[in-house]
Design a protein around this motif. Structure first.
Motif, short mmCIF file in Angstrom:
data_model
loop_
_atom_site.label_atom_id
_atom_site.label_comp_id
_atom_site.label_asym_id
_atom_site.label_seq_id
_atom_site.Cartn_x
_atom_site.Cartn_y
_atom_site.Cartn_z
N SER A 17 0.83 -1.19 0.00
CA SER A 17 0.00 0.00 0.00
C SER A 17 0.87 1.25 0.00
O SER A 17 2.09 1.18 0.21
CB SER A 17 -0.90 0.02 1.24
N ASN B 137 -4.52 2.30 4.79
CA ASN B 137 -3.97 2.65 3.50
C ASN B 137 -4.24 1.52 2.51
O ASN B 137 -4.06 0.34 2.84
CB ASN B 137 -2.45 2.86 3.60
N GLY C 205 0.96 3.64 2.23
CA GLY C 205 1.56 3.84 3.53
C GLY C 205 2.73 2.92 3.77
O GLY C 205 3.75 3.31 4.35
N ASN D 207 -0.96 10.94 4.70
CA ASN D 207 -1.65 9.80 4.06
C ASN D 207 -1.40 8.46 4.75
O ASN D 207 -1.85 7.43 4.24
CB ASN D 207 -1.27 9.67 2.58
N LEU D 208 -0.70 8.44 5.90
CA LEU D 208 -0.51 7.18 6.61
C LEU D 208 -1.73 6.88 7.47
O LEU D 208 -2.29 7.77 8.10
CB LEU D 208 0.73 7.23 7.50
N ASP D 209 -2.12 5.60 7.53
CA ASP D 209 -3.19 5.24 8.44
C ASP D 209 -2.65 5.24 9.87
O ASP D 209 -1.46 5.45 10.12
CB ASP D 209 -3.82 3.90 8.07
N HIS E 216 -7.28 10.50 8.09
CA HIS E 216 -6.64 9.70 9.14
C HIS E 216 -6.47 10.52 10.41
O HIS E 216 -5.98 10.01 11.41
CB HIS E 216 -5.25 9.23 8.67
#
Length: 561
Positions: A157, A386, A159, A185-187, A523
Motif C-alpha cells: 500500500s 492505506n 503507507g 496519508n498514513l493510516d 486519518h
C-alpha cells in the motif's frame, strides 16, 4: 537585511553540530526570495521544524539535502545524510530488497553459501554480514514484519511504501536524517510505527518537518521558521504551544501599552499646540498694547517661535517613538484570523435524502459491496487503512470513476475537494477562480465572501500559481464552498494534509459555518472530532458503521491483528 537565527536558551549547544547553514540565501527562478542570509546550526537529537505554510520548511530541507543549490552562503553536513521527501514514488516492479538497497549484498551472501568464494562477493558485503537480519528487524520495527524481502513493491500500500523507504534510510545508518511530512496519508497503524521510530532515534541528528502534533510531541526541541529566521523552543509540541501562548500574552500587553502611549502622546502634542497658539496670541496682544518697537517685538516673536518649535518637536519625536514601539509590538502578534463565512443556502432539511449507495463495488480497493443511505445534514467520517480505497470510493461517488457494479446516487448539489487541490486554474486570480465555480455571484459578492476567507483587497487578484500552501488551500476551499448551486453535500479527501495549525483552525471554523452534509476521508482523528462527526464508517470489504474509539483501536492494530 540578513536573516539570522534568533538566540534562545534552548538552542542546541554542546551536542556537536550536525548541520550548519552560514549566510544561506535562496530565491526561486522568478526572483521570489525564500531565505536571505539564514544562519542556523542543527545539533544531535530530534528537532521538529515547524512554521506556517509558505515559510520555506520543505525548501530548507531540500537545501540541506543538496537537492537545491543556494544562491548564497553554504551548508555543511557532518557525516552522512539521508532525506525522505514528501512525495515518494517507488518503481512497483522493484523487489523489497532492491528498494532497501541490499539486493547486491543479499546476492553475495547467497553466492558464498553455495561455495562461490569470489573476491567480488566479499567486496560487496564488506562488514555488513548481518544485513538481512538488520533489514528484517528494521522492517519489523516499522510494522512491516510480514513483508518478505522478495515481495514486489507493487503489492504494498501507499503507507507501506513510505515506511519501506524510511526503512531503507535507517539501514544506511545516517548521521543526519531529514523527514518531510512523513505521516501524510498514513493510516493510524503506520503513523504509530513512524512515531515510535522517531521516538527511538538515538544515532545522530533527526530533523522532521511535520504538522502531526503527536509526532512533534516526540522531538527534543522545536525550531520555528518564521519570517526567514528560526526561533528555538525546548521540548515537544505542547511545550512549544505553551511558550508561544505566553509570548502572545506578553506581546498583547505590550501592544496595548504601546497603543495607550500613542494616544497619550497624541493628546499631549495637541495640548501643546493649543497652549503654544494661546501663548502666541497673548504675546501679540501684549506687544500691541505696549506698542513695543518693531525690532523688539520681532526679537520676542523669534525667541517665542524657537521655544515653541523645540517644544513641539519634542512632543512630535515622542509620538514618533511611541508609534515605532507600537509597530514593533504589533509585529510580535501572530495573525490567527479565522474564516467566518455565512452559507445559509447550503442547509439540508433533516429528512432530506442526500446520498444513496446500493451494492456499490468501485474499480479499486477493498470494497466488495457498499450500501449506504445519507440524509439531512449528517457529518460522516470515512476511515480505513492505506490501500482500502477511500479516494477511489470518493471519486466514484462524484462520478469521476464508473463503478464495476452497483450504483451511487446523489440527490443534492455536490462539491468535491480532492487531496491534490487541483480545482484551481494556476493562471487566474483567486476571485476569477471562484467566479468559474460561482457564475451566479457578482464580482462584489465574490470579493465580499473572499474577504471572509481572508483574501482582502488586492490579495483576491493574486494568481493561484503564486499562492503559498495555506493560501492555496483557502482559495480551493472558497471555490468549493462558494460554488453555485450551493453545495449541500461536501466531500473532502484528506483535507488536513500539509496544513499548519492556523490553516487547520481556519478549515475547522469554515466547516462550522457549513450547513449541508459532510463526507470526509481522513486519518486525522483529532480533526474529525473537532468538526462534529455524527457517523463513522470503516471501509473494508463492506462499509461498517462504528465509533471513534473502535476506529482508533482497529486502525492502530497491525494488519490482521
Amino acid at each position: 537585511m540578513a536573516n539570522t537565527i534568533n538566540p534562545h536558551p534552548t538552542t542546541p549547544t554542546g551536542s556537536g553540530a550536525a548541520v550548519t547553514c552560514s549566510g544561506l540565501s535562496f530565491q526561486w527562478p522568478d526572483g521570489t526570495p525564500v531565505f536571505d542570509g539564514l544562519s542556523l546550526t542543527l545539533g544531535r537529537g530530534r528537532t521538529g521544524l515547524v512554521g506556517a505554510n509558505g515559510t520555506g520548511k520543505s525548501t530548507l530541507l531540500r537545501l540541506l539535502a543538496g537537492r537545491l543549490r543556494p544562491s548564497g552562503g553554504s551548508v555543511t553536513v557532518s557525516g552522512s545524510l539521508a532525506y525522505l521527501p514528501q512525495n515518494i514514488t517507488l518503481d512497483t516492479a522493484l523487489r523489497v530488497d532492491q528498494a532497501l538497497g541490499i539486493a547486491e549484498r543479499r546476492a553475495a551472501l547467497r553466492a558464498l553459501d553455495t561455495g562461490d568464494a569470489s573476491e567480488e562477493h566479499f567486496e560487496a558485503i564488506g562488514d555488513d554480514w548481518d544485513v538481512e537480519e538488520r533489514a528484517l528487524a528494521t522492517l519489523g520495527s516499522l510494522g512491516l514484519g510480514g513483508v518478505e524481502l522478495d515481495r514486489t513493491v507493487g503489492r504494498m500500500s501507499g503507507g507501506e511504501t513510505v515506511l519501506l523507504r524510511l526503512a531503507a534510510l535507517l539501514l544506511e545508518r545516517p548521521d543526519v536524517l531529514l523527514l518531510d511530512e512523513p505521516t501524510n496519508n498514513l493510516d493510524l497503524f503506520a503513523r504509530r510505527r513512524l512515531h515510535e521510530a522517531v521516538a527511538s532515534w538515538r544515532s545522530g541528528a533527526l530533523v522532521v518537518v511535520s504538522h502531526d502534533r503527536e509526532l512533534l510531541e516526540r522531538v527534543d526541541r522545536i525550531a520555528e521558521l518564521r519570517s526567514g529566521s528560526v526561533t528555538w523552543y525546548g521540548g515537544g509540541w505542547s511545550a512549544y504551544e505553551e511558550a508561544v501562548a505566553a509570548q502572545q500574552e506578553t506581546a498583547g500587553r505590550m501592544l496595548r501599552a504601546a497603543e495607550a502611549d500613542v494616544r497619550r502622546q497624541k493628546r499631549e502634542l495637541e495640548e501643546t499646540r493649543i497652549k503654544l497658539d494661546r501663548r502666541e496670541r497673548h504675546s501679540k496682544k501684549m506687544d500691541d498694547r505696549r506698542r513695543a518697537p518693531r525690532i523688539v517685538a520681532g526679537e520676542r516673536k523669534r525667541s517665542a517661535q524657537e521655544s515653541a518649535d523645540k517644544l513641539r518637536g519634542l512632543h512630535e519625536d515622542r509620538l514618533h517613538a511611541a508609534r515605532e514601539r507600537r509597530a514593533e509590538a504589533a509585529e510580535a502578534i501572530r495573525d490567527d484570523a479565522e474564516i467566518r463565512v455565512s452559507l445559509p443556502r447550503t442547509a439540508v432539511p433533516t429528512g432530506r435524502t442526500v446520498l444513496h449507495l446500493h451494492e456499490l463495488r468501485p474499480r479499486f480497493g477493498a470494497l466488495r459491496e457498499g450500501n449506504l443511505h445519507v440524509h439531512g445534514p449528517e457529518r460522516i467520517a470515512l476511515v480505513g487503512r492505506n490501500g482500502a480505497g477511500k479516494t477511489t470510493l470518493l471519486r466514484t461517488l462524484t462520478g469521476e470513476l464508473a463503478p464495476l457494479s452497483g450504483e451511487a446516487r446523489t440527490y443534492v448539489p455536490l462539491r468535491f475537494l480532492p487531496q491534490r487541490l487541483d480545482v484551481l486554474d494556476e493562471e487566474l486570480g483567486v476571485a476569477a477562480n471562484v467566479a468559474r465555480t460561482a457564475p451566479g455571484l457578482t464580482g462584489n459578492d465574490i470579493r465580499a465572501q473572499l474577504a471572509r476567507f481572508l483574501f482582502k483587497g488586492a490579495r483576491a487578484d493574486q494568481p493561484a500559481g503564486t499562492l503559498s500552501g495555506g493560501e492555496r488551500f483557502r482559495a480551493a476551499l472558497a471555490a468549493t464552498m462558494l460554488a453555485t448551486p450551493s453545495p449541500q453535500l461536501l466531500i473532502l479527501d484528506e483535507p488536513t494534509n500539509n496544513l499548519d495549525a492556523a490553516s487547520l483552525r481556519q478549515l475547522t471554523s469554515a466547516l462550522g459555518s457549513y450547513r449541508g452534509a459532510l463526507l470526509i476521508a481522513s486519518h486525522d482523528l483529532g480533526f474529525l472530532g473537532s468538526v462534529g462527526i455524527t457517523r463513522w464508517l470503516l471501509l473494508g470489504e463492506e462499509l461498517q458503521e462504528t465509533t471513534a474509539g473502535e476506529v482508533r483501536d482497529l486502525l492502530e492494530a497491525p494488519e490482521g491483528g
